[in-house]
Structures are given as C-alpha cells and as structure tokens.
Design a protein around this motif. Structure first.
Motif, mmCIF file in Angstrom:
data_model
loop_
_atom_site.group_PDB
_atom_site.id
_atom_site.type_symbol
_atom_site.label_atom_id
_atom_site.label_comp_id
_atom_site.label_asym_id
_atom_site.label_seq_id
_atom_site.Cartn_x
_atom_site.Cartn_y
_atom_site.Cartn_z
ATOM 1 N N SER A 1 0.938 -1.370 -0.093
ATOM 2 C CA SER A 1 -0.041 -0.035 -0.233
ATOM 3 C C SER A 1 0.975 1.142 -0.006
ATOM 4 O O SER A 1 0.247 2.439 -0.455
ATOM 5 N N THR A 2 2.000 1.158 0.493
ATOM 6 C CA THR A 2 2.819 2.327 0.509
ATOM 7 C C THR A 2 3.968 2.323 -0.620
ATOM 8 O O THR A 2 4.812 3.233 -0.642
ATOM 9 N N GLY A 3 3.988 1.332 -1.291
ATOM 10 C CA GLY A 3 5.025 1.102 -2.476
ATOM 11 C C GLY A 3 5.479 -0.330 -2.676
ATOM 12 O O GLY A 3 4.614 -0.805 -2.979
ATOM 13 N N PHE A 4 6.766 -0.315 -2.730
ATOM 14 C CA PHE A 4 7.380 -1.837 -2.876
ATOM 15 C C PHE A 4 8.156 -2.282 -1.709
ATOM 16 O O PHE A 4 8.542 -1.441 -1.171
ATOM 17 N N SER A 5 8.117 -3.502 -1.696
ATOM 18 C CA SER A 5 8.951 -4.041 -0.612
ATOM 19 C C SER A 5 9.684 -5.059 -1.047
ATOM 20 O O SER A 5 9.382 -6.000 -1.853
ATOM 21 N N VAL A 6 11.031 -5.139 -0.682
ATOM 22 C CA VAL A 6 11.739 -6.311 -0.966
ATOM 23 C C VAL A 6 11.842 -7.402 -0.201
ATOM 24 O O VAL A 6 11.792 -7.034 0.936
ATOM 25 N N ILE A 7 11.664 -8.636 -0.771
ATOM 26 C CA ILE A 7 11.495 -9.882 0.247
ATOM 27 C C ILE A 7 12.466 -10.860 -0.163
ATOM 28 O O ILE A 7 13.194 -11.082 -1.303
ATOM 29 N N ASP A 8 12.932 -11.788 0.674
ATOM 30 C CA ASP A 8 13.734 -12.993 0.391
ATOM 31 C C ASP A 8 12.783 -14.060 0.340
ATOM 32 O O ASP A 8 11.646 -13.980 0.167
ATOM 33 N N PRO A 9 13.412 -15.345 -0.034
ATOM 34 C CA PRO A 9 12.407 -16.402 -0.491
ATOM 35 C C PRO A 9 11.657 -16.891 0.820
ATOM 36 O O PRO A 9 10.632 -17.734 0.537
ATOM 37 N N PRO B 1 12.030 -1.432 -7.115
ATOM 38 C CA PRO B 1 13.447 -1.656 -6.901
ATOM 39 C C PRO B 1 13.845 -2.454 -8.148
ATOM 40 O O PRO B 1 13.210 -2.961 -8.790
ATOM 41 N N LYS B 2 15.249 -2.070 -8.386
ATOM 42 C CA LYS B 2 15.972 -2.586 -9.691
ATOM 43 C C LYS B 2 16.498 -3.785 -9.332
ATOM 44 O O LYS B 2 17.300 -3.887 -8.251
ATOM 45 N N GLY B 3 16.677 -4.643 -10.298
ATOM 46 C CA GLY B 3 17.574 -5.667 -10.009
ATOM 47 C C GLY B 3 16.746 -6.995 -9.650
ATOM 48 O O GLY B 3 17.295 -8.327 -9.344
ATOM 49 N N VAL B 4 15.875 -6.927 -9.126
ATOM 50 C CA VAL B 4 14.747 -7.983 -8.627
ATOM 51 C C VAL B 4 13.467 -8.106 -9.296
ATOM 52 O O VAL B 4 12.801 -7.060 -9.671
ATOM 53 N N PRO B 5 12.848 -9.145 -9.705
ATOM 54 C CA PRO B 5 11.465 -9.285 -10.320
ATOM 55 C C PRO B 5 10.573 -8.990 -9.517
ATOM 56 O O PRO B 5 10.398 -9.181 -8.180
ATOM 57 N N LEU C 1 14.500 -19.347 -8.105
ATOM 58 C CA LEU C 1 16.009 -19.898 -7.541
ATOM 59 C C LEU C 1 16.343 -20.946 -8.477
ATOM 60 O O LEU C 1 17.816 -21.340 -8.538
ATOM 61 N N SER C 2 15.678 -21.732 -9.226
ATOM 62 C CA SER C 2 16.038 -22.663 -9.910
ATOM 63 C C SER C 2 16.727 -22.128 -11.343
ATOM 64 O O SER C 2 17.422 -23.097 -12.141
ATOM 65 N N LEU C 3 16.462 -21.111 -11.680
ATOM 66 C CA LEU C 3 17.298 -20.561 -12.818
ATOM 67 C C LEU C 3 18.515 -20.221 -12.604
ATOM 68 O O LEU C 3 18.972 -19.584 -11.724
ATOM 69 N N PRO C 4 19.391 -20.322 -13.747
ATOM 70 C CA PRO C 4 20.784 -19.851 -13.807
ATOM 71 C C PRO C 4 20.868 -18.461 -13.653
ATOM 72 O O PRO C 4 20.020 -17.744 -13.969
ATOM 73 N N SER C 5 22.047 -18.085 -13.237
ATOM 74 C CA SER C 5 22.028 -16.510 -13.020
ATOM 75 C C SER C 5 21.882 -15.768 -14.302
ATOM 76 O O SER C 5 21.479 -14.554 -14.275
ATOM 77 N N SER C 6 22.538 -16.316 -15.416
ATOM 78 C CA SER C 6 21.835 -15.669 -16.836
ATOM 79 C C SER C 6 20.814 -15.163 -17.157
ATOM 80 O O SER C 6 20.428 -14.193 -17.578
ATOM 81 N N LEU C 7 19.883 -16.333 -16.607
ATOM 82 C CA LEU C 7 18.571 -15.837 -17.017
ATOM 83 C C LEU C 7 17.932 -15.340 -15.771
ATOM 84 O O LEU C 7 16.905 -14.668 -15.888
ATOM 85 N N ARG C 8 18.153 -15.344 -14.480
ATOM 86 C CA ARG C 8 17.373 -14.895 -13.456
ATOM 87 C C ARG C 8 17.710 -13.435 -13.317
ATOM 88 O O ARG C 8 16.726 -12.714 -13.270
ATOM 89 N N SER C 9 18.978 -12.826 -14.102
ATOM 90 C CA SER C 9 18.920 -11.538 -13.981
ATOM 91 C C SER C 9 18.130 -10.851 -14.998
ATOM 92 O O SER C 9 17.704 -9.641 -15.192
ATOM 93 N N ARG C 10 17.508 -11.704 -16.101
ATOM 94 C CA ARG C 10 16.654 -11.180 -17.244
ATOM 95 C C ARG C 10 14.924 -11.160 -16.908
ATOM 96 O O ARG C 10 14.374 -10.825 -17.730
ATOM 97 N N VAL C 11 14.745 -11.698 -15.525
ATOM 98 C CA VAL C 11 13.572 -11.911 -15.168
ATOM 99 C C VAL C 11 12.965 -10.497 -14.686
ATOM 100 O O VAL C 11 13.251 -9.900 -13.754
ATOM 101 N N VAL C 12 11.990 -10.171 -15.281
ATOM 102 C CA VAL C 12 11.201 -8.869 -15.175
ATOM 103 C C VAL C 12 10.158 -9.091 -14.283
ATOM 104 O O VAL C 12 10.073 -8.407 -12.995
ATOM 105 N N SER C 13 9.453 -10.164 -14.183
ATOM 106 C CA SER C 13 8.220 -10.373 -13.399
ATOM 107 C C SER C 13 8.041 -11.756 -13.524
ATOM 108 O O SER C 13 8.448 -12.485 -14.250
ATOM 109 N N ALA C 14 7.185 -12.056 -12.294
ATOM 110 C CA ALA C 14 6.777 -13.564 -12.048
ATOM 111 C C ALA C 14 5.590 -13.472 -11.276
ATOM 112 O O ALA C 14 5.192 -13.138 -10.493
ATOM 113 N N SER C 15 4.656 -14.520 -12.127
ATOM 114 C CA SER C 15 3.188 -14.451 -11.369
ATOM 115 C C SER C 15 2.701 -15.858 -11.276
ATOM 116 O O SER C 15 3.138 -16.619 -12.161
#
Length: 342
Positions: free
Chosen positions: A221-229, A241-245, A267-281
């Motif tokens: 409600s106030t914007g965006f929150s960065v979360i861990d697994p 935030p940039k750098g995270v989907p 988390l199963s994606l290799p780093s080359s693909l994970r950095s390209r993920v914009v969103s996940a739903s």
C-alpha cells in the motif's frame, strides 16, 4: 720261682711309651714257657695273636698320612653338631624364602584381574578429576573470559551494529556465554538469515553471518517491499526496486502456495536467466509464468516440479532464438517444449 722275662721291668711313660709301642711288632707269637713251682711244671701255651685269616692291618691314628688326616678332620668337622646346626638353619631359611617367593607369585597371578580393574578405576577417576579441574578453570578463571567479538560474512548488514548488540557479553567466561541472549540480539536484524558462533580460545567469540538474499519485490500500500525466499521484508521503497523481479501472487501474498511456487522457479534459474526476469506471477501452484527483459519474451513454466530440467531446456531455447520479439516458450512439458511466435 722264676719270673717271665721282662715281667719286672717298669712300664714306659709318655713319649717313650709311644716309641716302644711303635717298635713293638704288630703281631707276635708267644713262646712256650715252662714254670716250675713246688715241683710242678705248668705249661703255658700262648695263643697266637695274629689270625691266620685276618685282613691286612689298618694303620692307627698315630700313623696316618697328612692327606688322610686332613680328610678325616674335614669329615669330623662336617659331622660335628656345631657345624651341622648352622647349615640346617641356612637350608631352612632358603626353603622359607623360596616358599614365600612362590606364594607371592601365586598371589600376583590370581589377583591380576582385580589389580587391573583397580588400576582402570584409578585411571578413570584421575581422568574425571582432571576434566572437572579443567572445567572449573574454563568456567571461573578470568584467563578464559570473552574479550573479543569478531563478525564476518556481512554485506548489507552493518557489522559494527552487530558488534554493539553483542558487546554486553564481554568479560564473561567463554563457558558462561549466554547464547540465548545472542540469538535475541541477532533476531533484531531482518537481513540476517542465519549465523554460527565459534569460540576461539582463549578469549575470542567469532560470529559467522549468512545474510538474506532478495528474491523479488511485491507491491504494498505504501509502494514496494523487497523480500527474501522466506517472505521476510528486507527493505521498502516508494519506487520499484531494480535488479529483482516483481512477484504477483494474488490475495494470499507470501503465505500462499503460489508464492512458494514462484520462489522455487526463480531460484532454479541460472544466474544468466535470473537477471533477465522482469516479473513472475502465479495464481496457483500450477500456472507459474515468467516475463524476460529485452524483447518481451514470455515463459509458460507450469508447476515447480522438474524445475532443474525446465531451466536447462529454457536456456537452450533462448540461446537458439536469440533476441526475437514476441516469443513464448512453453516448458511446462520439458521433454516436449513449444516455441510460439517469433
């Protein structure tokens, strides 16, 4: 009346007697003497003193040779009561000593097992006492008191802040450090996922910290929150935030199965693909969808099962297609992938 010859001679005395006896023949026949008395003739016949079948005469004590005399004296000394009695005592004492030695050896042989048990018990008691002494020194001695706290493994977490939170343990013996208090102090840092404490004698406590890694961001409600697994909020901001989907999982949020499926896929994606993920739903466990950056490529993933195989297949498909636009990769069946568009 006529006396026999030599009758009226006095008997020799002392040394002369010995000489006369030596000169006297060992055996002698007496002659027949006729004595007349009152006109009567007495015939006296002497019997020979030497037997016709007698054994050779032995020399008497006065005629012994020096060697035989010595042997005789030795025999007399051995057979004398004065020398026989100490010899008997020595034999009795020697027999008693031999008996005592035998008895001691038998006692040692029959008590060996009990002596071994007693020795083992003494050794064990000594070890226990030594350990108790060392424990007492470790607990109460100021030599092993905590004087240094070292923190490592921090990147996003402020190491100085962690040290300040734990410095209340300084001066405490290492064996009495309150680890529950340390856990409570470190729980106040949301970026710390786990930690390990290591005691380095004589006076150092080392804290190894594993930080939480952001897996994405969610809309609040106030914007965006960065979360861990685990869904722990690591930070908040008004802008995306940039750098995270960006993760969209519906009304259940981070507590639903859709969120867990999305996290497992990312988390199963290799780093080359994970950095390209914009969103996940995802709206459930079986319809995870990813959007890659660049030419707006979409990935139909399906459920989180066989995610490692799906990630390898997707990597090969993206490499073969390059930067084609409007491409949809369907890897929900990884052995029969489908590419649409492009």
């Amino acid at each position: 009346m006529k006396r026999p010859e030599g009758f009226d001679k006095p008997a020799p005395h002392g040394a002369n007697a010995d000489k006369s006896s030596r000169k006297r023949a060992p055996a002698k026949k007496a002659s027949t003497t006729t004595v007349s008395a009152n006109n009567a003739t007495v015939r006296e016949l002497s019997v020979s003193t030497k037997s016709t079948h007698s054994s050779p005469a032995r020399p008497n004590d006065n005629t012994l040779t020096p060697r035989s005399d010595r042997a005789q004296k030795q025999r007399l000394q051995r057979s004398s009561p004065r020398t026989a009695e100490p010899e008997a005592r020595r034999k009795v004492r020697a027999a008693a000593r031999s008996r005592r030695r035998f008895e001691r050896s038998e006692i040692r042989r029959f008590t060996r097992r009990s002596r071994n048990r007693r020795l083992s018990a003494l050794v064990a008691a000594g070890v226990v006492l030594g350990l108790i002494g060392l424990l007492a020194v470790a607990v109460y001695s100021p030599i092993l008191a905590l004087r240094t706290i070292a923190v490592d493994g921090t990147t996003a977490v402020d190491a100085k802040a962690v040290h300040s939170a734990l410095d209340g343990q300084l001066g405490t013996p290492l064996a009495l450090v309150d680890y529950d208090q340390i856990r409570q102090e470190l729980d106040a840092f949301p970026l710390i996922r786990s930690y390990v404490t290591e005691v380095v004698p004589p006076n150092t406590l080392r804290v190894h910290i594993v930080e939480r890694a952001p897996v994405g961001s969610i809309t609040t409600s106030t914007g965006f929150s960065v979360i861990d697994p685990a869904g722990v909020v690591l930070g908040s901001s008004a802008s995306r935030p940039k750098g995270v989907p960006l993760i969209t999982v519906g009304a259940d949020g981070t507590n639903g199965v859709a969120f867990k499926a999305v996290v497992a896929v990312v988390l199963s994606l290799p780093s080359s693909l994970r950095s390209r993920v914009v969103s996940a739903s995802a709206s459930s466990n079986d319809d995870v969808t990813l959007v890659l950056s660049g030419a707006h490529q979409r990935v139909v993933w399906g459920n989180a099962e066989r995610s490692a195989l799906k990630a390898r297949v997707l990597t090969e498909l993206v490499a073969s297609r390059g930067g084609a636009a409007d491409v949809e990769y369907d890897v929900s069946a990884p052995l029969s992938p489908v590419v649409r568009g492009g």
